[in-house]
Design an enzyme around this catalytic site. Structure first.
Site, PDB file in Angstrom:
ATOM      1  N   TYR A  24     -27.578 -64.819   9.385  1.00 23.75           N
ATOM      2  CA  TYR A  24     -27.345 -65.680  10.546  1.00 23.75           C
ATOM      3  C   TYR A  24     -28.524 -66.625  10.696  1.00 23.75           C
ATOM      4  O   TYR A  24     -29.685 -66.205  10.561  1.00 23.75           O
ATOM      5  CB  TYR A  24     -27.205 -64.800  11.802  1.00 23.75           C
ATOM      6  CG  TYR A  24     -27.031 -65.617  13.061  1.00 23.75           C
ATOM      7  CD1 TYR A  24     -25.762 -65.930  13.533  1.00 23.75           C
ATOM      8  CD2 TYR A  24     -28.141 -66.087  13.768  1.00 23.75           C
ATOM      9  CE1 TYR A  24     -25.598 -66.695  14.674  1.00 23.75           C
ATOM     10  CE2 TYR A  24     -27.988 -66.851  14.907  1.00 23.75           C
ATOM     11  CZ  TYR A  24     -26.717 -67.152  15.352  1.00 23.75           C
ATOM     12  OH  TYR A  24     -26.557 -67.921  16.479  1.00 23.75           O
ATOM     13  N   GLU A  41     -25.455 -73.955  14.612  1.00 22.17           N
ATOM     14  CA  GLU A  41     -25.373 -72.564  14.166  1.00 22.17           C
ATOM     15  C   GLU A  41     -24.712 -72.459  12.795  1.00 22.17           C
ATOM     16  O   GLU A  41     -23.713 -73.116  12.535  1.00 22.17           O
ATOM     17  CB  GLU A  41     -24.554 -71.754  15.180  1.00 22.17           C
ATOM     18  CG  GLU A  41     -24.484 -70.275  14.849  1.00 22.17           C
ATOM     19  CD  GLU A  41     -23.538 -69.526  15.784  1.00 22.17           C
ATOM     20  OE1 GLU A  41     -24.022 -68.739  16.601  1.00 22.17           O
ATOM     21  OE2 GLU A  41     -22.318 -69.743  15.680  1.00 22.17           O
TER      22      GLU A  41
END
Ligand code: GDP
Ligand code: MN
Length: 379
Positions: free
Chosen positions: A101, A189
């Site tokens: 991530y 993101e």
């Protein structure tokens, strides 16, 4: 303003962030053609602005061109969490070794951007954030100095990245930072950022949110705007000059003035309930705007009751009451609406309000109490 995955990836590509080969399609025929160009093994991804598309069945892998076409047809007919899928992204399949991530986000409590990493990225990141926040690493970044190399190295270390990938990871963090700065983003993101089986880093998903107040600085994004990007309800709200923000709770709120809207939400929370939205009808709202506002709040299927809190100044409570009655008469409602009117023409307003599902309260605390009695306490 939030960008779709395919739009975010176009921007990533421009900044040198590695993405899978692929293109967006609006029909299954188009999807088939793209799949053919990519050799048949593709992933078909619903382009809707909701999270957790994977778990909701909006992301499917195809082994053949034929299968890609069929999957595209079924995904294009779907609704994901209430949003119809109008486009699919058809991307070459990437062989995944590990899902990480990586994001940059504006952290209001730290009053600066933070770069966030985790070595367990993918579809369960929200769950991980709740249950094992220590697996998530946050690096505050000085907005004037920008991202420094030593910070990128710390981030690489935080996810135990294989040494061979450090160089490309450091480059990637800088590219991501540049996207964040250049587009006045509030969040950029990449989840998951994957390590492929042949040891490369690839951004498998992308999500960019842009500060609405900075949109005027980005005329290049107007192309993106036309593509049904905003949630339809928010567009509808804006047409009537309402500011509407959807939240997760079950008590719909309709209030005049942003400050009063904030304090109404606070009082609901203080009493143990949870607001379903923030809706400010603004100053001097007329009956038409009020009835539009009420219709909009009632569109949310999660709303169990509505709290209308009006402090009349320039806004007249009798106008508000007429708007409420207009909305209730136009479309039958099945949930209780609790109204607290105070200030200009409050008495006239109270006399106008008359409907089996309407209940009036004298104070905001009383109104909040009634609503929570109906909607239940938040967990
Ligand atoms: P989200 O659920 O909306 O966040 O959608 P993502 O784009 O993040 O995809 C969800 C999951 O689908 C990923 O975490 C992967 O596990 C899987 N996935 C997506 N693309 C591929 C791919 O090209 N190959 C493989 N093997 N899995 C993929
Ligand atoms: Mn994702």
């Amino acid at each position: 303003m939030r960008l779709h995955e395919y739009q975010s990836k176009q921007i990533f590509n421009r900044y040198g962030i590695p993405i899978p080969n692929g293109r967006v399609a609006s029909s299954s025929g188009e999807a088939r053609q793209i799949a053919e160009e990519l050799g048949g093994r593709v992933v078909v991804k619903a382009q809707v602005l909701v999270s957790g598309r994977g778990k909701a069945g909006g992301i499917r892998l195809a082994k053949t061109t034929r299968e890609a076409e069929d999957l595209a047809a079924s995904i294009l007919g779907m609704e994901l969490k209430g949003f119809p899928v109008r486009k699919v992204l058809v991307d070459e399949i990437v062989n995944i070794q590990k899902e990480l991530y990586l994001s940059v986000t504006t952290d209001r409590s730290q009053r600066r951007p933070v770069m966030v990493t985790s070595f367990s990225g993918g579809m369960n990141i929200e769950e991980i954030y709740r249950t094992t926040p220590e697996k998530i690493f946050k690096m505050p970044i000085d907005p004037l100095l920008g991202l420094r190399d030593f910070q990128s190295r710390d981030l690489a270390a935080s996810i135990d990245l294989p040494k061979d990938l450090w160089k490309s990871f450091i480059q990637l963090t800088h590219d991501l930072w540049n996207v964040y700065i250049d587009f006045d983003a509030t969040q950029v993101e990449v989840n998951p950022l994957v390590i492929t089986t042949d040891l490369k880093l690839v951004a498998l998903d992308g999500k960019i949110s842009i500060d609405d107040n900075a949109l005027f600085r980005h005329p290049e994004l107007t192309d993106f705007l036309d593509t049904g990007i905003e949630q339809p309800v928010e567009i509808e709200a804006r047409k009537f000059g309402l500011s509407y923000v959807k939240l997760d709770g079950n008590i719909g709120c309709l209030v005049n003035g942003a400050g009063l809207a904030m304090s109404t939400m606070d009082i609901i929370r203080l009493n143990g309930g949870s607001p379903a939205n923030f809706l400010d009808i603004g100053g001097g709202a007329n009956a038409e705007r009020v009835s539009a506002a009420l219709r909009i709040v009632l569109l949310d299927p999660g709303v169990k009751t509505v709290l209308i809190n009006i402090f009349g100044g320039i806004t007249r409570c009798d106008e508000v009451a007429q708007g409420i009655m207009a909305a209730l008469n136009e479309k039958p409602v099945s949930i209780p609406v609790i109204v607290r009117l105070a200030g200009t023409n409050a008495d006239e307003g109270r006399r106008i309000l008359d409907h089996p599902l309407l209940k009036q309260a004298d104070s905001i605390n009383e109104a909040a109490g009634i609503c929570i009695g109906i909607a239940g306490k938040a967990d």
